[in-house]
Design an enzyme around this catalytic site. Structure first.
Site, mmCIF file in Angstrom:
data_model
loop_
_atom_site.group_PDB
_atom_site.id
_atom_site.type_symbol
_atom_site.label_atom_id
_atom_site.label_comp_id
_atom_site.label_asym_id
_atom_site.label_seq_id
_atom_site.Cartn_x
_atom_site.Cartn_y
_atom_site.Cartn_z
ATOM 1 N N ASP A 74 13.702 27.951 18.359
ATOM 2 C CA ASP A 74 13.779 28.266 16.930
ATOM 3 C C ASP A 74 14.865 29.300 16.640
ATOM 4 O OD1 ASP A 74 11.743 26.546 16.118
ATOM 5 O OD2 ASP A 74 10.243 27.932 16.884
ATOM 6 N N ARG A 79 20.136 30.735 14.074
ATOM 7 C CA ARG A 79 21.571 31.071 14.211
ATOM 8 C C ARG A 79 22.438 29.922 13.710
ATOM 9 N NH1 ARG A 79 22.775 35.054 18.321
ATOM 10 N NH2 ARG A 79 24.933 34.325 18.255
ATOM 11 N N ASN A 149 13.816 31.849 7.441
ATOM 12 C CA ASN A 149 12.388 32.130 7.682
ATOM 13 C C ASN A 149 11.845 33.175 6.698
ATOM 14 O OD1 ASN A 149 11.503 30.499 9.750
ATOM 15 N ND2 ASN A 149 11.876 31.981 11.374
ATOM 16 N N GLU A 150 12.395 34.384 6.812
ATOM 17 C CA GLU A 150 11.855 35.466 5.980
ATOM 18 C C GLU A 150 12.792 36.653 5.897
ATOM 19 O OE1 GLU A 150 11.725 36.287 9.658
ATOM 20 O OE2 GLU A 150 9.844 35.261 9.425
ATOM 21 N N THR A 190 5.315 29.445 9.035
ATOM 22 C CA THR A 190 4.675 29.234 10.347
ATOM 23 C C THR A 190 5.179 30.247 11.377
ATOM 24 O OG1 THR A 190 6.342 27.509 10.679
ATOM 25 C CG2 THR A 190 4.131 26.774 10.088
ATOM 26 N N GLY A 191 6.023 31.203 10.949
ATOM 27 C CA GLY A 191 6.555 32.219 11.852
ATOM 28 C C GLY A 191 5.807 33.545 11.719
ATOM 29 N N TYR A 192 6.551 34.611 11.434
ATOM 30 C CA TYR A 192 5.996 35.973 11.387
ATOM 31 C C TYR A 192 4.854 36.068 10.365
ATOM 32 C CZ TYR A 192 6.655 41.119 11.685
ATOM 33 O OH TYR A 192 6.513 42.463 11.895
ATOM 34 N N SER A 193 5.047 35.450 9.197
ATOM 35 C CA SER A 193 4.038 35.529 8.134
ATOM 36 C C SER A 193 2.682 34.991 8.611
ATOM 37 C CB SER A 193 4.537 34.757 6.909
ATOM 38 O OG SER A 193 3.538 34.654 5.941
ATOM 39 N N ALA A 214 -0.132 44.549 8.426
ATOM 40 C CA ALA A 214 -1.156 45.561 8.676
ATOM 41 C C ALA A 214 -1.329 46.538 7.500
ATOM 42 C CB ALA A 214 -0.838 46.319 9.967
HETATM 43 N N1 LIG Z 1 4.612 38.633 15.346
HETATM 44 C C1 LIG Z 1 5.328 37.551 15.114
HETATM 45 O O1 LIG Z 1 4.837 36.419 15.032
HETATM 46 C C2 LIG Z 1 6.794 37.673 14.916
HETATM 47 C C3 LIG Z 1 7.418 38.927 15.001
HETATM 48 C C4 LIG Z 1 8.785 38.978 14.781
HETATM 49 C C5 LIG Z 1 9.496 37.821 14.488
HETATM 50 N N2 LIG Z 1 8.864 36.631 14.418
HETATM 51 C C6 LIG Z 1 9.573 35.416 14.045
HETATM 52 O O2 LIG Z 1 10.698 35.220 14.876
HETATM 53 C C7 LIG Z 1 11.796 34.832 14.096
HETATM 54 C C8 LIG Z 1 13.056 35.218 14.783
HETATM 55 O O3 LIG Z 1 13.149 34.482 15.956
HETATM 56 P P1 LIG Z 1 13.715 35.112 17.310
HETATM 57 O O4 LIG Z 1 14.011 33.982 18.225
HETATM 58 O O5 LIG Z 1 14.812 36.060 16.978
HETATM 59 O O6 LIG Z 1 12.492 35.985 17.808
HETATM 60 P P2 LIG Z 1 11.538 35.806 19.115
HETATM 61 O O7 LIG Z 1 12.372 35.505 20.311
HETATM 62 O O8 LIG Z 1 10.624 36.983 19.138
HETATM 63 O O9 LIG Z 1 10.720 34.507 18.779
HETATM 64 C C9 LIG Z 1 9.687 34.484 17.878
HETATM 65 C C10 LIG Z 1 8.803 33.257 18.013
HETATM 66 O O10 LIG Z 1 8.609 32.778 16.693
HETATM 67 C C11 LIG Z 1 8.761 31.378 16.682
HETATM 68 N N3 LIG Z 1 9.278 30.964 15.376
HETATM 69 C C12 LIG Z 1 10.429 31.345 14.766
HETATM 70 N N4 LIG Z 1 10.556 30.732 13.580
HETATM 71 C C13 LIG Z 1 9.448 29.945 13.425
HETATM 72 C C14 LIG Z 1 8.992 29.062 12.407
HETATM 73 N N5 LIG Z 1 9.671 28.888 11.283
HETATM 74 N N6 LIG Z 1 7.824 28.399 12.617
HETATM 75 C C15 LIG Z 1 7.119 28.579 13.745
HETATM 76 N N7 LIG Z 1 7.483 29.413 14.736
HETATM 77 C C16 LIG Z 1 8.635 30.092 14.581
HETATM 78 C C17 LIG Z 1 9.748 31.081 17.805
HETATM 79 O O11 LIG Z 1 9.560 29.777 18.316
HETATM 80 C C18 LIG Z 1 9.399 32.110 18.846
HETATM 81 O O12 LIG Z 1 8.429 31.611 19.750
HETATM 82 C C19 LIG Z 1 11.595 35.541 12.785
HETATM 83 O O13 LIG Z 1 12.252 34.904 11.735
HETATM 84 C C20 LIG Z 1 10.080 35.551 12.643
HETATM 85 O O14 LIG Z 1 9.582 34.465 11.863
HETATM 86 C C21 LIG Z 1 7.528 36.550 14.634
HETATM 87 N N1 LIG Z 2 20.655 25.702 25.608
HETATM 88 C C1 LIG Z 2 19.530 26.032 26.241
HETATM 89 N N2 LIG Z 2 19.239 25.482 27.431
HETATM 90 C C2 LIG Z 2 18.136 25.804 28.093
HETATM 91 N N3 LIG Z 2 17.236 26.670 27.680
HETATM 92 C C3 LIG Z 2 17.451 27.259 26.514
HETATM 93 C C4 LIG Z 2 18.597 26.960 25.722
HETATM 94 N N4 LIG Z 2 18.532 27.696 24.593
HETATM 95 C C5 LIG Z 2 17.396 28.394 24.679
HETATM 96 N N5 LIG Z 2 16.743 28.151 25.839
HETATM 97 C C6 LIG Z 2 15.489 28.751 26.297
HETATM 98 O O1 LIG Z 2 14.655 28.953 25.195
HETATM 99 C C7 LIG Z 2 14.361 30.348 25.031
HETATM 100 C C8 LIG Z 2 14.254 30.630 23.585
HETATM 101 O O2 LIG Z 2 15.388 30.187 22.892
HETATM 102 P P1 LIG Z 2 15.691 30.653 21.430
HETATM 103 O O3 LIG Z 2 16.107 32.081 21.418
HETATM 104 O O4 LIG Z 2 16.609 29.655 20.829
HETATM 105 O O5 LIG Z 2 14.317 30.420 20.740
HETATM 106 P P2 LIG Z 2 13.095 31.367 20.331
HETATM 107 O O6 LIG Z 2 13.400 31.962 19.016
HETATM 108 O O7 LIG Z 2 12.726 32.279 21.423
HETATM 109 O O8 LIG Z 2 12.068 30.230 20.048
HETATM 110 P P3 LIG Z 2 11.251 29.253 20.957
HETATM 111 O O9 LIG Z 2 9.979 29.964 21.274
HETATM 112 O O10 LIG Z 2 11.125 28.092 20.082
HETATM 113 O O11 LIG Z 2 12.045 28.913 22.173
HETATM 114 C C9 LIG Z 2 15.477 31.048 25.750
HETATM 115 O O12 LIG Z 2 15.129 32.326 26.187
HETATM 116 C C10 LIG Z 2 15.707 30.117 26.885
HETATM 117 O O13 LIG Z 2 14.692 30.338 27.840
#
Ligand SMILES: NC(=O)c1ccc[n+]([C@@H]2O[C@H](COP(=O)([O-])OP(=O)(O)OC[C@H]3O[C@@H](n4cnc5c(N)ncnc54)[C@H](O)[C@@H]3O)[C@@H](O)[C@H]2O)c1
Ligand SMILES: Nc1ncnc2c1ncn2[C@@H]1O[C@H](COP(=O)(O)OP(=O)(O)OP(=O)(O)O)[C@@H](O)[C@H]1O
Length: 294
Positions: A74, A79, A149-150, A190-193, A214
């Protein structure tokens, strides 16, 4: 057909995904243009030998592109949205990440999904975005001033809560006393909210969600509002600054700045494959219907 390819990471699991995609596109004479950092990563690992065209910024993604393929989770899709911006280029996510809620294509059956793409048998799911303006101006917000997202505000360098005076179309809603406040789009619901107790909205709903993080006012609950609403926030607290996030990007803002949050005039087009709908994703990725008792 011309397709842009974007990814942020290379891991061993990337190789078969890249190979499947490139073999499929070359076989079907699709023009591929790869984001320059991602190309450098995969060239370093010697996965591809052929020369490919590259792009390195949003300004190079013009109307000649039919789609952007995001390889990752995600975070990578969020990005990717900053690359396509208001160009209208549809984004398709290949899930190489963990949850990959927004990345509809699973890496196991890439060929099948890419065939749907070249046969144009997909639909576009239009995603509402949010933009932020700050008075006084904040330079960090000038370039990529939108969130899919937010937008959230939260406390910084303290355990002490912040007070967030919140106005909807100029009318006071509440002064939240909390760790922070999330203004979420339907995509972000479906994310932070969601983690903070907010409701899930389907992506086509014309609403936003205001979810406190909180809150110490225990009766403050997530609120769903029309997406035409102008939201104004004024934050105060013990520290001089607090944090503002737009998806994964974060910046520090001085107390008493006035933040205005509005829907952007453009939307992001996400590619929706007929067999991988939002409702199916709820069941498969948020495990709806999973119950050990049955
Ligand atoms: N406590 C929380 O749940 C929390 C805290 C901070 C950020 N987030 C989410 O992470 C997003 C940023 O992603 P990141 O990769 O930089 O952070 P991250 O690496 O901490 O990943 C956050 C998780 O949120 C999931 N996620 C992101 N957008 C989503 C969506 N629209 N629906 C369902 N799951 C979603 C990702 O798959 C990942 O597992 C923020 O926009 C926010 O929505 C969640
Ligand atoms: N091009 C790629 N090839 C293989 N693994 C990847 C690639 N991009 C991301 N990943 C794996 O997925 C992880 C998460 O990627 P990314 O930062 O895009 O998503 P995220 O926000 O953490 O959400 P999610 O939980 O859906 O993966 C990375 O830390 C890495 O382990």
């Amino acid at each position: 057909m011309k397709i842009a390819i974007y990814g942020q990471y290379y891991q061993n699991s990337t190789e078969p995904i890249i190979k499947d995609i490139f073999v499929f596109f070359n076989r079907n004479n699709i023009e591929i243009v790869i984001e320059s950092h991602f190309l450098a990563l995969i060239q370093e690992k010697k996965i591809i030998e052929k020369e490919y065209k590259t792009f390195s910024s949003h300004s190079e993604l013009d109307s000649s592109f039919d789609m952007l393929l995001s390889i990752g989770g995600d975070g990578t899709i969020l990005r990717a949205a900053t690359l396509v911006r208001d160009s209208g280029i549809p984004i398709l996510g290949i899930n190489a990440g963990r949850l990959g809620f927004l990345a509809t294509v699973q890496k196991e059956n890439i060929d099948e999904f890419l065939q749907v793409v070249i046969d144009k048998k997909y639909t576009l799911s239009k995603r509402t975005l949010l933009s932020l303006t700050s008075a006084p101006e904040n330079e960090a917000l000038n370039d990529i001033n939108f969130a899919m997202n937010e937008i959230s505000v939260s406390r910084k360098d303290t355990t002490s809560m912040i007070t967030i005076d919140t106005y909807l179309n100029g009318e006071i809603l509440n002064s939240y006393w909390a760790d922070g406040l999330i203004i979420s789009t339907p995509t972000g619901s479906t994310g932070y909210s969601l983690s903070c107790g907010g409701p899930i909205l389907t992506p086509d709903v014309k609403s936003l969600v205001i979810t406190p993080i909180a809150p110490h006012n225990l009766n403050a609950r997530p609120l769903v509002i029309p997406d035409e609403t102008e939201i104004m926030l004024k934050v105060s607290g013990r520290e001089e600054n607090y944090l503002v996030s737009l998806d994964s990007r974060i910046t520090s803002v001085r107390n008493e700045s006035v933040l205005t949050i509005k829907k952007t005039p453009f939307q992001i087009n996400m590619v929706e494959i007929p067999t991988e709908t939002f409702l199916k994703t709820l069941r498969s990725k948020l495990l709806w219907g999973e119950d050990k008792r049955n």
